[in-house]
Structure formats: C-alpha cells, structure tokens
Design a protein around this motif. Structure first.
Motif, short mmCIF file in Angstrom:
data_model
loop_
_atom_site.label_atom_id
_atom_site.label_comp_id
_atom_site.label_asym_id
_atom_site.label_seq_id
_atom_site.Cartn_x
_atom_site.Cartn_y
_atom_site.Cartn_z
N ASP A 270 0.83 -1.20 0.00
CA ASP A 270 0.00 0.00 0.00
C ASP A 270 0.86 1.26 0.00
OD1 ASP A 270 -2.39 -1.35 -0.05
OD2 ASP A 270 -2.59 -1.44 2.12
N ILE A 271 1.99 1.21 0.71
CA ILE A 271 2.90 2.36 0.73
C ILE A 271 3.48 2.58 -0.66
CG2 ILE A 271 5.04 3.27 1.70
CD1 ILE A 271 4.41 1.71 4.25
N TYR A 272 3.86 1.47 -1.32
CA TYR A 272 4.39 1.60 -2.68
C TYR A 272 3.35 2.18 -3.63
CZ TYR A 272 6.34 0.45 -7.22
OH TYR A 272 6.80 0.53 -8.51
N LEU A 273 2.11 1.72 -3.52
CA LEU A 273 1.05 2.24 -4.39
C LEU A 273 0.88 3.74 -4.21
CD1 LEU A 273 -1.73 -0.51 -4.13
CD2 LEU A 273 -0.24 -0.03 -6.09
N LEU A 274 0.99 4.21 -2.97
CA LEU A 274 0.87 5.64 -2.72
C LEU A 274 2.04 6.40 -3.35
CD1 LEU A 274 -0.54 8.02 -1.34
CD2 LEU A 274 0.74 7.48 0.73
N LEU A 275 3.26 5.92 -3.14
CA LEU A 275 4.43 6.57 -3.73
C LEU A 275 4.35 6.55 -5.26
CD1 LEU A 275 7.23 5.10 -1.44
CD2 LEU A 275 6.38 7.45 -1.45
N ARG A 276 3.89 5.44 -5.80
CA ARG A 276 3.75 5.30 -7.25
C ARG A 276 2.78 6.33 -7.81
NH1 ARG A 276 0.48 2.07 -10.72
NH2 ARG A 276 1.64 1.00 -12.37
#
Length: 291
Positions: A270-276
């Motif tokens: 979920d953190i990666y999706l936000l950064l992406r």
C-alpha cells in the motif's frame, strides 16, 4: 494459445546442449503492472520492476515475479543459501559464489524475447566495498541488512510497453539446481518442461482475473518520520562537503539521511502504491518479503 517451443522441439534442443525458455506471447493493448503484481503476488518474496517513463530505451519493460526457488544472502564472507526448509551456510567470497550459482544454469538467448528472462535479481549494498578495500567501519550496523541479497526465479511475467504484448516465461530445470549443486546432466527434462508449461498456465489464469489495485484505508495523520541525524548535524555535513569540493579534495558526495516512522498494520504494498501515485519514478522497484 500454445507455448513455445513445443515439448518435442525443447527436448531436441536440450539434446544439442541448448536450454530454451518456455514462453507464451499474449497481445495486450492495456496493461497495469501494479494490477498484475497484485494478481501474481504469492509466497514469501515477490518483486515488480517498472517505470513511470516509457520509451524504447528506458522503461520499455515491466517485470514481475514471485516465489523464487532459492534465496542468496551474504554478510562479509558469510554466505547463506535458502531453498524451502533447507539452508546452507558457506564461508565464501559472495561474488564468486553468486557467479558459480548463475553458471550452473545457462538458458539460451532467443531473438525477440525481453533482455531478462529469468535468473537472479536483488541488490548489493554499499558495505560490500569492505570485501574489496580495507576501509574503516565506523557506521553502526543497527539494521543488519545483508551486503548482498538475491532471489533466484525460474518464471516471470514481462510486459513490453512499446510492442504492446505480455510474455509469460518459465525456465525448465532451473529450480532443479536445488541449492546450486545439481548440474543439468541430472535433470529430467520432459518433466521439467511440463512443470514450466503448468507454471505459465497458472500465471495466465491469475492474470485473467486481475483488477486495478486499491490501497487499503489507513490514517492520513499522526505518522511522524524521525530523522536519524539532527537537522543541525546534517547541515554541517553539507557545509563540510562543499568545503571539500571547493578545495578540490572531492568532486561529489552522497549525503544520506534515514527517516523512520512507525506505521503499524500497513501492508508495504500500500505504501508503494501511494508513492507510485504521487511520485512516479523512471526506475521503480518494489520487493515484498515476508521473512
């Protein structure tokens, strides 16, 4: 859709010393790498290589793989190999052992396929330099991160953003290396081909039901990132680096700063999706490990 090469062609090529990757090519106009990763993500390790900038030279391909057959870790000259429930500990130069493991399985390069069709992927840390140079070790090793950390994969999904097609690729016999000691002569190639074809069908079935990923809900406030180095100390580091540059002692310095925060109950994905979403990167890499 048939896989290539055929079973008969593959076995014939093996008899001539050629191991071809088994692959399935699927024309696909629209492809969401994050959705594909979410659909394929299983096991203890999964990775996604993608780019927010697509061109014929950089960011052309997105790579997704999961469930490696072997894990390689090294700290100093201590090497650990993990396969399922088996572990082996060696006292070796990491690069030499990694080169040896990669040399145990040589797959043919097939024209038209993406440049990476399987093998190992991971990272070398900056501290690996101590294996080559005698340098002072003054940094506190509080995170215990390996100097080298690689996973070995025998199947992956690759999307070509330029030619608009998806490749599902599997390498027969790669996982039969066990902990790197079984050579190709002992491989039952017919069974290895059948397993590779089955793996391709598994990936295709998983991707048929993929949907755009949705981030889990999480608190938008109350998360405070704490710096490892205080602001004043970090600014002093910058001033000293500028003085070294002006004096001609150095021409470049990479001054890093670690920020840490306690984010309980949040999936790293979920953190990666936000950064992406907020900051697309030309070279993005997410590696999810549950160990």
């Amino acid at each position: 859709m048939p896989t290539f090469p055929s079973r008969e062609k593959f076995i014939s090529d093996v008899g001539r010393g050629i191991i071809n990757p088994v692959r399935l090519e699927i024309p696909l106009d629209n492809f969401n790498p994050a959705a594909a990763f979410a659909a394929l993500r299983t096991g203890e390790y999964s990775f996604l290589l993608e780019s927010g900038r697509v061109s014929d030279k950089t960011g052309r391909y997105s790579y997704i793989a999961t469930s490696p057959y072997m894990v390689f870790k090294a700290k100093g000259h201590d090497v650990e190999l993990v396969r399922g429930g088996r572990r082996a500990f060696l006292l070796r130069e990491p690069l030499e052992k990694l080169r040896e493991l990669m040399g145990n399985y040589r797959v043919a390069r097939v024209p038209g396929l993406p440049p990476f069709t399987g093998g190992c992927i991971g990272f070398f840390s900056y501290d690996l330099v101590h294996n080559f140079e005698k340098l002072p070790g003054t940094a506190l090793d509080d995170l215990k991160i390996p100097d080298a950390y690689f996973i070995f994969i025998d199947s992956l999904a690759v999307y070509d953003h330029i030619d608009k097609k998806l490749w599902l690729i599997a390498n027969p016999g790669a996982a039969d290396r066990q902990l790197g000691y079984i050579l190709p002569e002992g491989t039952e190639w017919e069974a290895a081909y059948d397993r590779a074809s089955a793996r391709i069908n598994e990936m295709r079935a998983a991707l048929e039901g993929m949907t755009d990923p949705v981030r889990s809900s999480h608190p938008s406030g109350g998360i405070k990132a704490e710096p490892l180095i205080p602001k004043e100390a970090y600014e002093e580091m910058v001033r000293r680096a500028k003085e070294y540059i002006a004096a001609g002692d150095i021409f470049q310095a990479n001054l890093s700063q670690r920020l840490s925060a306690d984010i309980p109950g949040i999936d790293p994905w979920d953190i990666y999706l936000l950064l992406r979403e907020v900051n697309p990167s030309p070279f993005a890499f997410t590696w999810i490990s549950r160990t």
